[in-house]
Design a protein around this motif. Sequence first.
Motif, PDB file in Angstrom:
ATOM      1  N   VAL A   1      34.956  54.239 -14.478  1.00  0.00           N
ATOM      2  CA  VAL A   1      35.137  55.390 -13.598  1.00  0.00           C
ATOM      3  C   VAL A   1      33.836  56.187 -13.542  1.00  0.00           C
ATOM      4  N   PHE A   2      33.520  56.714 -12.371  1.00  0.00           N
ATOM      5  CA  PHE A   2      32.213  57.331 -12.120  1.00  0.00           C
ATOM      6  C   PHE A   2      31.851  58.395 -13.153  1.00  0.00           C
ATOM      7  N   GLU A   3      32.777  59.333 -13.465  1.00  0.00           N
ATOM      8  CA  GLU A   3      32.419  60.416 -14.388  1.00  0.00           C
ATOM      9  C   GLU A   3      32.138  59.904 -15.801  1.00  0.00           C
ATOM     10  N   ASN A   4      32.792  58.796 -16.197  1.00  0.00           N
ATOM     11  CA  ASN A   4      32.517  58.217 -17.521  1.00  0.00           C
ATOM     12  C   ASN A   4      31.184  57.470 -17.523  1.00  0.00           C
ATOM     13  N   ILE A   5      30.887  56.816 -16.419  1.00  0.00           N
ATOM     14  CA  ILE A   5      29.569  56.183 -16.259  1.00  0.00           C
ATOM     15  C   ILE A   5      28.483  57.250 -16.343  1.00  0.00           C
ATOM     16  N   VAL A   6      28.698  58.362 -15.646  1.00  0.00           N
ATOM     17  CA  VAL A   6      27.716  59.448 -15.598  1.00  0.00           C
ATOM     18  C   VAL A   6      27.507  60.055 -16.987  1.00  0.00           C
ATOM     19  N   ALA A   7      28.575  60.170 -17.773  1.00  0.00           N
ATOM     20  CA  ALA A   7      28.443  60.710 -19.130  1.00  0.00           C
ATOM     21  C   ALA A   7      27.488  59.846 -19.960  1.00  0.00           C
TER      22      ALA A   7
ATOM     23  N   GLU B   1      21.320  48.669 -18.037  1.00  0.00           N
ATOM     24  CA  GLU B   1      21.601  49.159 -19.385  1.00  0.00           C
ATOM     25  C   GLU B   1      23.042  48.875 -19.819  1.00  0.00           C
ATOM     26  N   LEU B   2      24.000  49.179 -18.960  1.00  0.00           N
ATOM     27  CA  LEU B   2      25.404  48.998 -19.326  1.00  0.00           C
ATOM     28  C   LEU B   2      25.923  47.598 -19.020  1.00  0.00           C
ATOM     29  N   LYS B   3      25.226  46.878 -18.141  1.00  0.00           N
ATOM     30  CA  LYS B   3      25.609  45.501 -17.763  1.00  0.00           C
ATOM     31  C   LYS B   3      27.016  45.448 -17.171  1.00  0.00           C
ATOM     32  N   LYS B   4      27.389  46.495 -16.413  1.00  0.00           N
ATOM     33  CA  LYS B   4      28.746  46.550 -15.861  1.00  0.00           C
ATOM     34  C   LYS B   4      28.804  46.143 -14.396  1.00  0.00           C
ATOM     35  N   VAL B   5      27.689  46.058 -13.749  1.00  0.00           N
ATOM     36  CA  VAL B   5      27.626  45.472 -12.404  1.00  0.00           C
ATOM     37  C   VAL B   5      26.418  44.548 -12.367  1.00  0.00           C
ATOM     38  N   GLN B   6      26.461  43.593 -11.472  1.00  0.00           N
ATOM     39  CA  GLN B   6      25.345  42.665 -11.348  1.00  0.00           C
ATOM     40  C   GLN B   6      24.570  42.854 -10.050  1.00  0.00           C
ATOM     41  N   ILE B   7      25.244  43.432  -9.060  1.00  0.00           N
ATOM     42  CA  ILE B   7      24.609  43.604  -7.744  1.00  0.00           C
ATOM     43  C   ILE B   7      24.681  45.071  -7.349  1.00  0.00           C
ATOM     44  N   ILE B   8      23.565  45.608  -6.909  1.00  0.00           N
ATOM     45  CA  ILE B   8      23.516  46.983  -6.429  1.00  0.00           C
ATOM     46  C   ILE B   8      23.730  46.968  -4.923  1.00  0.00           C
ATOM     47  N   PRO B   9      24.682  47.762  -4.419  1.00  0.00           N
ATOM     48  CA  PRO B   9      24.933  47.750  -2.966  1.00  0.00           C
ATOM     49  C   PRO B   9      23.720  48.252  -2.189  1.00  0.00           C
ATOM     50  N   PRO B  10      23.569  47.824  -0.936  1.00  0.00           N
ATOM     51  CA  PRO B  10      22.450  48.315  -0.110  1.00  0.00           C
ATOM     52  C   PRO B  10      22.547  49.827   0.075  1.00  0.00           C
TER      53      PRO B  10
ATOM     54  N   HIS C   1      19.616  59.939 -20.830  1.00  0.00           N
ATOM     55  CA  HIS C   1      18.465  60.759 -20.431  1.00  0.00           C
ATOM     56  C   HIS C   1      18.262  61.967 -21.349  1.00  0.00           C
ATOM     57  N   GLU C   2      19.326  62.444 -21.979  1.00  0.00           N
ATOM     58  CA  GLU C   2      19.171  63.497 -22.986  1.00  0.00           C
ATOM     59  C   GLU C   2      18.368  62.971 -24.177  1.00  0.00           C
ATOM     60  N   ALA C   3      18.597  61.718 -24.545  1.00  0.00           N
ATOM     61  CA  ALA C   3      17.816  61.100 -25.623  1.00  0.00           C
ATOM     62  C   ALA C   3      16.356  60.941 -25.203  1.00  0.00           C
ATOM     63  N   ARG C   4      16.124  60.597 -23.937  1.00  0.00           N
ATOM     64  CA  ARG C   4      14.755  60.489 -23.423  1.00  0.00           C
ATOM     65  C   ARG C   4      14.048  61.840 -23.453  1.00  0.00           C
ATOM     66  N   GLU C   5      14.803  62.900 -23.105  1.00  0.00           N
ATOM     67  CA  GLU C   5      14.210  64.243 -23.109  1.00  0.00           C
ATOM     68  C   GLU C   5      13.805  64.652 -24.527  1.00  0.00           C
ATOM     69  N   LYS C   6      14.613  64.303 -25.521  1.00  0.00           N
ATOM     70  CA  LYS C   6      14.291  64.620 -26.915  1.00  0.00           C
ATOM     71  C   LYS C   6      13.062  63.857 -27.385  1.00  0.00           C
ATOM     72  N   ARG C   7      12.851  62.652 -26.847  1.00  0.00           N
ATOM     73  CA  ARG C   7      11.666  61.851 -27.212  1.00  0.00           C
ATOM     74  C   ARG C   7      10.425  62.254 -26.421  1.00  0.00           C
TER      75      ARG C   7
ATOM     76  N   LYS D   1      21.397  55.928  -6.624  1.00  0.00           N
ATOM     77  CA  LYS D   1      20.800  54.594  -6.749  1.00  0.00           C
ATOM     78  C   LYS D   1      20.282  54.366  -8.165  1.00  0.00           C
ATOM     79  N   THR D   2      19.669  55.402  -8.765  1.00  0.00           N
ATOM     80  CA  THR D   2      19.174  55.294 -10.139  1.00  0.00           C
ATOM     81  C   THR D   2      20.320  55.065 -11.113  1.00  0.00           C
ATOM     82  N   ILE D   3      21.457  55.723 -10.857  1.00  0.00           N
ATOM     83  CA  ILE D   3      22.646  55.514 -11.697  1.00  0.00           C
ATOM     84  C   ILE D   3      23.089  54.060 -11.610  1.00  0.00           C
ATOM     85  N   PHE D   4      23.071  53.489 -10.411  1.00  0.00           N
ATOM     86  CA  PHE D   4      23.466  52.086 -10.246  1.00  0.00           C
ATOM     87  C   PHE D   4      22.535  51.154 -11.023  1.00  0.00           C
ATOM     88  N   TYR D   5      21.240  51.439 -11.004  1.00  0.00           N
ATOM     89  CA  TYR D   5      20.302  50.620 -11.778  1.00  0.00           C
ATOM     90  C   TYR D   5      20.606  50.715 -13.270  1.00  0.00           C
ATOM     91  N   PHE D   6      20.956  51.915 -13.727  1.00  0.00           N
ATOM     92  CA  PHE D   6      21.321  52.103 -15.126  1.00  0.00           C
ATOM     93  C   PHE D   6      22.571  51.291 -15.473  1.00  0.00           C
TER      94      PHE D   6
END
Length: 257
Positions: free
Chosen positions: A33-39, A118-127, A45-51, A109-114
């Motif tokens: 579900v989108f909101e869980n993906i977003v979490a 990273e999560l390996k939950k989709v294989q194809i990004i829609p146009p 990215h919070e971990a990236r900000e700390k680094r 689009k960046t979320i879809f790449y993630f």
Amino acid sequence: PSHDNLRCVTREIDTQTFDVRKYESEESRESYVFENIVAEYLAHHEAREKRGELSPAGLKDKKTLIKNHLMPTFKGIDIGHISDQRIRRFFNSYTKSLRMRDKATSELKTIFYFVRDELKKVQIIPPFPEISAAKMISADNFLDEKKQAIVISKISNPLYQYAIKTMAIYGLRPCDVRSLKWSDIDFTNMIFHIRSHASLGKDIPGRKSQKDVVHTLPINNEFYDILKNIPRSIKLSDYVFKGEKGGMIGEIYRDWE
């Protein structure tokens, strides 16, 4: 199964991306579900900000785009059900500025790449629709030197006048100018360095989006006159454009507006 699930399964089978694990349990489906993906995306990215790989302002921008621009449309939707048709509807029906529409679409689009990489939950990004409107700038948006002088003269605080004039001379961002210190000024060689940038009141090493990059520029006559008119601190670590409380000056855009 719902109509959306059936359509999604059919599309996945046709594209050879079907993964039965996605449909095994309620818990498994919830993770798509989108909101869980977003979490998960924001935690990454919070971990990236700390680094130090992402600026505080960059993280805040992502959270704002998701909360105010993406969540109202995509909350509760399985990431696999966000098809190119849904994305185009979002893109074409967006009622705010073109710039915000393009930023929100780019973030999606960046979320879809993630999700794919990273999560390996989709294989194809829609146009996605081509994002170009925000990059098209009319020549009418540029001010000649005479108009620049008129605009800057309307700014009541002289320090902010000097800061905005410096931006105009060199084409610098506000975050570059706000973080400039006396230690960055080399009067012997008549050069200065942009070594950091301001982000939510913090000093971040490197230029914006360019970690650890130092930008060196000449001190021309106009900037030299500005530096002569600013009270110079005996502490090299002090900011050139110093605020009333001793740190960097506040957000420049308020005085600009």
